[in-house]
Design a protein around this motif. Structure first.
Motif, short mmCIF file in Angstrom:
data_model
loop_
_atom_site.label_atom_id
_atom_site.label_comp_id
_atom_site.label_asym_id
_atom_site.label_seq_id
_atom_site.Cartn_x
_atom_site.Cartn_y
_atom_site.Cartn_z
N ASP A 76 0.88 -1.18 0.00
CA ASP A 76 0.00 0.00 0.00
C ASP A 76 0.91 1.22 0.00
N ILE A 77 0.60 2.16 -0.89
CA ILE A 77 1.48 3.33 -1.03
C ILE A 77 1.22 4.28 0.14
N GLU A 78 2.24 4.44 1.01
CA GLU A 78 2.00 5.21 2.24
C GLU A 78 3.10 6.21 2.53
N LYS A 79 2.72 7.29 3.16
CA LYS A 79 3.64 8.34 3.58
C LYS A 79 4.55 7.82 4.71
N SER A 80 3.96 6.97 5.59
CA SER A 80 4.74 6.48 6.74
C SER A 80 5.98 5.69 6.26
N THR A 81 5.90 5.10 5.05
CA THR A 81 7.05 4.34 4.53
C THR A 81 8.20 5.28 4.18
N PHE A 82 7.87 6.48 3.78
CA PHE A 82 8.91 7.48 3.51
C PHE A 82 9.65 7.81 4.81
N ASP A 83 8.89 7.99 5.89
CA ASP A 83 9.52 8.28 7.19
C ASP A 83 10.37 7.09 7.65
N ALA A 84 9.86 5.89 7.41
CA ALA A 84 10.61 4.68 7.81
C ALA A 84 11.91 4.57 7.01
N THR A 85 11.88 4.98 5.74
CA THR A 85 13.08 4.93 4.89
C THR A 85 14.18 5.79 5.51
N LYS A 86 13.78 6.98 5.92
CA LYS A 86 14.77 7.91 6.49
C LYS A 86 15.35 7.33 7.79
N SER A 87 14.46 6.77 8.63
CA SER A 87 14.96 6.21 9.91
C SER A 87 15.86 5.02 9.67
N TRP A 88 15.47 4.18 8.70
CA TRP A 88 16.29 3.00 8.41
C TRP A 88 17.70 3.42 7.98
N TYR A 89 17.76 4.40 7.08
CA TYR A 89 19.06 4.82 6.54
C TYR A 89 19.93 5.44 7.65
N ALA A 90 19.29 6.25 8.48
CA ALA A 90 20.04 6.86 9.59
C ALA A 90 20.59 5.76 10.50
N GLY A 91 19.78 4.73 10.73
CA GLY A 91 20.17 3.64 11.64
C GLY A 91 21.33 2.82 11.10
N ILE A 92 21.24 2.40 9.86
CA ILE A 92 22.29 1.50 9.33
C ILE A 92 23.61 2.25 9.18
N THR A 93 23.55 3.51 8.75
CA THR A 93 24.81 4.24 8.56
C THR A 93 25.43 4.59 9.92
N ALA A 94 24.59 4.86 10.92
CA ALA A 94 25.13 5.12 12.26
C ALA A 94 25.81 3.85 12.78
N ASN A 95 25.18 2.71 12.55
CA ASN A 95 25.74 1.45 13.06
C ASN A 95 27.13 1.19 12.45
N ILE A 96 27.30 1.53 11.18
CA ILE A 96 28.58 1.23 10.52
C ILE A 96 29.63 2.32 10.73
N PHE A 97 29.18 3.59 10.72
CA PHE A 97 30.16 4.68 10.66
C PHE A 97 30.40 5.42 11.98
N GLU A 98 29.64 5.08 13.02
CA GLU A 98 29.86 5.83 14.27
C GLU A 98 30.59 4.98 15.29
#
Ligand SMILES: Cc1cc2nc3c(=O)[nH]c(=O)nc-3n(C[C@H](O)[C@H](O)[C@H](O)COP(=O)(O)OP(=O)(O)OC[C@H]3O[C@@H](n4cnc5c(N)ncnc54)[C@H](O)[C@@H]3O)c2cc1C
Length: 445
Positions: A423-445
């Motif tokens: 289902d095309i949802e706005k909440s998935t856009f917010d989840a995309t941003k959180s996911w990306y912030a999470g994975i890059t923080a895990n690797i680069f911080e």
């Protein structure tokens, strides 16, 4: 500065000096003599990781979490980490997304987790002697990790070596991070009218939803600028490789005049000068095949993917689709117990080639290697990776899919359970941003 930091500088300095020798004289003998100076093991285990991408950097960190003694060295050919995840958002002009959001430095985690990173390219592996050779030197290893990602294969589009170089230069795939991304962005921004083609690779390829996501956000960008322009996606498959329902719905409802999807299209040849694609169109209903042509104004030619040439050259077993074969249910090469394969390079398992999957496998493999070095049971096959993959279908909405890998005792195979959220949802856009912030923080911080 501690001893290891000094060592890090030392290895980098060695690399620079050797490069100068290479550049100054450049004879084959010079190169060989530099490469022959093997850095031997010094009474300690050494893990060499070839490729400092999503998989390699995750393995390096996770070895260190469970083993502080072994020397861990990442050898990476590029001198910058430019992410593919999130790049489609930048291409599509999504508000608030900048090129800087794709760029990271691995030096911070290298310092935090105490591994070495060397900016160099591995050119060969001698499995018998357990030595890898780079452009600037050679290293003995105890264990080796190949996390080399993908290479392009233009031959399936009927392009020879010379044409492949031209396609790469004129119509970059941007399926690896770095300068290709800058060129594609410029193309999109300069595009004023006409047909912009995106080719979907044949065979197994990195990030199955990426070509469709890219098409949708570029179409949205053209629409927002009210251009007389259309994105055409040319796909050998019957429908999008993944999240087909969600993508087709978005194409139909959001981009009627801005996007055309051509399925069942088998590209036979591309004339790069005439900007013409020659393809066979399989009409499944009428059971007939027609020869078609498509003329384009500009293109993003994404070719087939394959594993690094290093695997074949060093005699490692490959799967039929040209990726690395591993020994089920482990991540060790099928024919070399001292070599692990992680990330997109793996062909054996039905895992989607994604950064999240590479990261999830990297965590597992890092711990397994550390346990092996600690002379403990590595517990291979006890944990299986998970994946979540978000795709935008417009500037601020998206769809997603999850995967859970498992071992099926019935036939001894590693399989994947897939769940779609289309289902095309706005909440998935917010989840995309959180996911990306999470994975890059895990690797680069
Ligand atoms: C447009 C696009 C969007 C994507 N979006 C997502 C997403 O939203 N979510 C997601 O999970 N995944 C996404 N992906 C997929 C993701 O980028 C890859 O699956 C991921 O990068 C795989 O990690 P890897 O470490 O195997 O390969 P890479 O990250 O490519 O790392 C491999 C590294 O090895 C280095 N290397 C290769 N050969 C050598 C050598 N001989 N010597 C030294 N270094 C070498 C390369 O320079 C490279 O840095 C996307 C991909 C694309 C193209």
């Amino acid at each position: 500065m501690n001893r290891r930091d000094l060592l890090k500088l030392g290895t980098l300095a060695t690399a620079v000096t050797a490069t100068s020798v290479f550049a100054a004289s450049g004879t084959k003998e010079d190169i060989k003599s530099v490469q022959n100076a093997v850095k031997p093991l010094n009474n300690n285990d050494r893990v060499i990781i070839i490729g400092g991408g999503y998989a390699g950097l995750t393995v390096a960190k996770n070895i260190r979490l469970y083993n502080q003694k072994a020397e861990v060295i990442v050898i990476e050919a590029k001198n910058i980490f430019a992410s593919c995840p999130y790049s489609n958002l930048w291409f599509g002009g999504v508000k608030g997304v900048d090129y800087n959001d794709l760029i990271f430095s691995p030096l911070k985690p290298a310092s935090t987790y105490d591994y070495d990173i060397i900016n160099d390219k591995v050119v060969s592996i001698n499995r018998e002697k357990k030595v890898v050779t780079t452009l600037n030197g050679s290293f003995e290893y105890s264990l080796l990790v190949l996390s080399t990602g993908i290479e392009y294969d233009y031959s399936t589009f009927g392009l020879d070596e010379k044409e492949a170089k031209k396609a790469f230069t004129k119509f970059p795939a941007s399926y690896n991070g770095g300068f290709e991304q800058l060129s594609l962005k410029e193309k999109i921004e300069k595009f004023k009218s006409g047909t912009f083609v995106i080719t979907v690779p044949k065979g197994s390829y990195r990030c199955p939803p990426a070509p469709y996501e890219r098409a949708a956000v570029i179409a949205d960008y053209f629409k927002s600028k009210k251009l007389n322009a259309k994105v055409v996606i040319i796909d050998p498959r019957e429908k999008p490789t993944t999240k087909a329902k969600g993508f087709l719905k978005a194409f139909d409802t959001l981009y009627k005049d801005y996007l055309e999807y051509i399925p069942n299209a088998n590209i036979k040849k591309i004339d790069l000068d005439k900007k013409t694609i020659y393809f066979e169109k399989n009409n499944l209903k009428e059971m007939e095949t027609t020869n078609e042509t498509l003329v384009f104004d500009d293109a993003n030619i994404i070719p087939s993917n394959k594993a690094s040439k290093l695997l074949k050259d060093s005699g490692l077993e490959l799967t039929s689709d040209g990726f690395g074969r591993v020994k089920t249910p482990t991540f060790r090469s099928y024919n070399d117990d001292n070599i692990y394969l992680v990330g997109d390079v793996v062909g054996e398992y039905p895992f989607p080639k994604s950064a999240q999957m590479a990261h999830s496998c990297g965590i597992i493999v890092g711990e397994q290697i550390a346990r092996r070095l600690n002379k403990e049971d590595p517990k291979e096959g006890s944990v299986y990776p998970q994946n979540v993959c978000y795709s935008l279908v417009s500037q601020d909405t998206g769809i997603y899919v999850t995967h859970q890998a498992y071992f099926d005792k019935a036939d001894g195979k590693v399989k994947v359970k897939t769940e779609f959220f289309e289902d095309i949802e706005k909440s998935t856009f917010d989840a995309t941003k959180s996911w990306y912030a999470g994975i890059t923080a895990n690797i680069f911080e």
